[in-house]
Write a protein that holds these residues in place. Structure first.
Motif: not given
Length: 207
Positions: A111-130
């Motif tokens: 959870k800490s790592a996921l939160s840190a990535k989002l806060a740093a702007g390094e997390l990208v959500v894709l609708d699908a990776i197909s």
């Protein structure tokens, strides 16, 4: 509740997603992150290093000189540790370095790592990776669209064979499913791509 823009693999915005505050919006616990990363690295060690003790080095069966009267210090074997080419005293032997960390600590670290990535702007959500077929070019194209030039991590809900085999030859690019996600790979990535269904799977497991 934190939100994230959802993109398609062409880099176009296709919507927005609300992320669970208890997973993506907590204050990262640096102590826990350090504990889990050290544990991960320790568990990766093979522990196959080995040195020869004096009993394992060949030769040295005869006493080099008599016990008394030579002016030399007494010696029992030329394979004792103080001799050149002698055995190693208290050297490393094959062993396992692995140990376990409390489940609650591991969950908090994720959870800490996921939160840190989002806060740093390094997390990208894709609708699908197909990917329709196994082609390294397709992954390289996605990386180029989002400017992911260095270490990158792709996370899908389940093992995506086409993605795994398309990305494995690209230096610095790793893939994982939500079941195999680990804190070290998360923190070690400069860009972190996650599919919408993987977000849902993480929230179901860690909420």
């Amino acid at each position: 509740m934190p939100k994230a823009t959802v993109f398609n693999i062409a880099g176009e915005q296709v919507g927005e997603i609300e992320l669970a505050d208890s997973i993506f919006g907590i204050e990262p616990n640096k102590t826990v992150l350090h504990t889990v990363v050290v544990n991960y690295l320790a568990n990766q060690r093979q522990g196959t290093q080995s040195t020869l003790t004096r009993s394992e080095v060949s030769g040295g069966g005869r006493k080099p000189w008599r016990q008394k009267g030579t002016g030399h210090a007494r010696q029992g074997s030329i394979r004792a540790p103080q001799w050149k080419h002698g055995g190693i005293a208290l050297g490393p032997k094959p062993r396992s370095y692995s140990y376990t960390v409390n489940k609650k600590v591991r969950r908090l670290a994720i959870k800490s790592a996921l939160s840190a990535k989002l806060a740093a702007g390094e997390l990208v959500v894709l609708d699908a990776i197909s990917l329709p077929e196994i082609k390294t070019k397709q992954v390289v194209k996605i990386l180029g669209v989002f400017g992911a030039e260095k270490k990158t991590l792709f996370v899908t809900a389940d093992i995506n064979e086409n993605l795994v085999r398309s990305a494995r030859n690209i230096p610095g690019v790793k893939t994982a499913s939500t079941g195999s996600l680990n804190v070290f790979d998360l923190l070690n990535s400069n860009k972190f791509f996650i599919s919408k269904d993987a977000v849902a799977a993480l929230e179901e497991v860690y909420a």
